[in-house]
Design an enzyme around this catalytic site. Sequence first.
Site, PDB file in Angstrom:
ATOM      1  N   ASP A   1     -10.170   2.238   2.128  1.00 15.05           N
ATOM      2  CA  ASP A   1     -10.265   1.568   3.440  1.00 15.05           C
ATOM      3  C   ASP A   1     -10.889   2.472   4.496  1.00 15.05           C
ATOM      4  OD1 ASP A   1      -9.165  -0.878   2.748  1.00 15.05           O
ATOM      5  OD2 ASP A   1      -7.105  -0.232   3.163  1.00 15.05           O
TER       6      ASP A   1
ATOM      7  N   LYS B   1       0.825  -1.225   0.000  1.00 15.28           N
ATOM      8  CA  LYS B   1       0.000   0.000   0.000  1.00 15.28           C
ATOM      9  C   LYS B   1       0.857   1.273   0.000  1.00 15.28           C
ATOM     10  CE  LYS B   1      -4.060  -2.122   2.092  1.00 15.28           C
ATOM     11  NZ  LYS B   1      -5.155  -2.041   3.040  1.00 15.28           N
TER      12      LYS B   1
END
Length: 517
Positions: free
Chosen positions: A333, A294
Amino acid sequence: MKDNTNLICSLTSPDAAAMRRDMDDAARHGADVVEMRLDFLAAAPGRDDLRMLLARPRPPVIVTFRPRREGGRYDGDESARLHTLQLAADAGAEWLDVEQDVPPSARPRGAKLILSHHDFEKCPGDLDETFAALRCEKPDVAKVAFAAAGPQDALRALDAIRAAPSSTVALAMGEAGVLSRVLAAKCGAFGTFAALARGAESAPGQPTLQEMRSLYRWADLRPATAVFGVVGCPVAHSMSPAIHNAAFSAAGVDGVYLPLLVQPGPAAFGRLMDGMLARPWLGWRGLSVTIPHKENALAYVGAGRCDELARRIGAINTITIGPNGELRGDNTDYAAAMDALCAGLAESGALSQDIRGDTPRLRHDLLAGKPVALLGAGGAARAILAALRHYGADVTVYNRTFDRAAKLAEEFSARAAGADRLAALDQEIVVNCTSVGMHPHVDQSPLPAIPPAVRVVFDTIYNPVETRLLRQARAAGCTCISGLEMFVNQGVAQFEIWTGRAAPRDVMRRVVMQRLL
Ligand code: NAP
């Protein structure tokens, strides 16, 4: 597609009768062609066995009798092996797969020739030359299969298919090579191989027939099909391919979504991205990004092309690739977590009269001033803390390693506490971002008991759907929010970013539930 690409089911049955049954099964389940791997049979087949195996009606057949030196199981006499292949041709096999090192004068005749070369160590340095050497011998199909070090090797296999002047199979073996097997159809390969069932693979990384047809949407793949994937390491456990492919099917989106195993580190991530962007003809349109990439993803895309909160978090989980290769980064997220939390708060009624009945996403600001205990100080905690603080929640970070909690809390102007303070926590909302209680340690909980002040518990873990922490919370009369909601929300957001359409949320949720329960 140049021509229709054959979906070839490799049969690795232990005896001839089972192979015949498996062939019928494979044809029923959509195989265009079957490959009989005679080297998997316990005993070399005789003339009668081959006549039985090749008696019609049946699908078209490739017969392969692979010796150990080329990665097969046969280690007997070479002339007996070639004699068996000749018997198979005499019994009517459509194709024989013969290794390149068999001298032309010794090759069986009477069936079409697939001339093959295998490298179980690496991608050949010059794949074009390897193919050119095969084609010099004018086979009906030239086939190279090699071990993939990463998805970039699988992309080289697709280059080879695309550039091929005649029928070609180019396969990158291993988990990192799956994209070469699925996208072979987009590039016009002669065929791609699938196993009849899990455990019956004839080569590493081979999907099953069922996965090819229902998971990877084989029948719908076209040259124009948009390609998406999830980048991670490990990635085999990811539910994202199942969720997104099901959503594409349900919403009629011409797309396919693949797992992309990329080793840790920015260099490996960069190789994949460079490789994808260098091949616009493949139609890459989006990537999900998971552990450990990420941060690498944000660095590659560039902070200036990511949303503001993603920049503060320092990580993205979504890359969108425009038609001219332009990149955008998002972090779905944190919004997914806030939506899950606010929906739970709205549902609970007791705690949050103020946000009941409203769209959760519009009401994130009502988190302002709410006391939250955030358990954990890893990647998920970081994203959720950034969002909670962005909307003004009053957060205390509790973590086993206090120093990590202190550092994270300081960065986002929150408070920090050690795990020894957990039993006495006095916030109304608890968000678990530790991995305590995750499969397979389902009997563990980050809290010994639910303190009396707690009214709402959000466990970000989604496997299992109901963790021990959530069972404790339910028994204590709290509102419970499962990580499943967050997980579905982040996938829904990705789908909507990529397609600009409303996501079939129920379908996506059902797929996750089916896999977890
Ligand atoms: P991570 O970066 O590895 O962080 C793990 C955290 O758990 C750390 O704070 C660690 O504490 C703590 N921890 C681990 N084992 C522990 C133990 N035995 N006792 C006490 N604390 C322990 O992992 P992550 O990426 O943040 O993921 C954390 C959780 O979030 C996972 O369970 C994952 O399922 C969940 N998650 C869910 C979603 C979703 O969509 N629902 C998305 C992302 C993540 P130390 O600092 O002391 O090591």
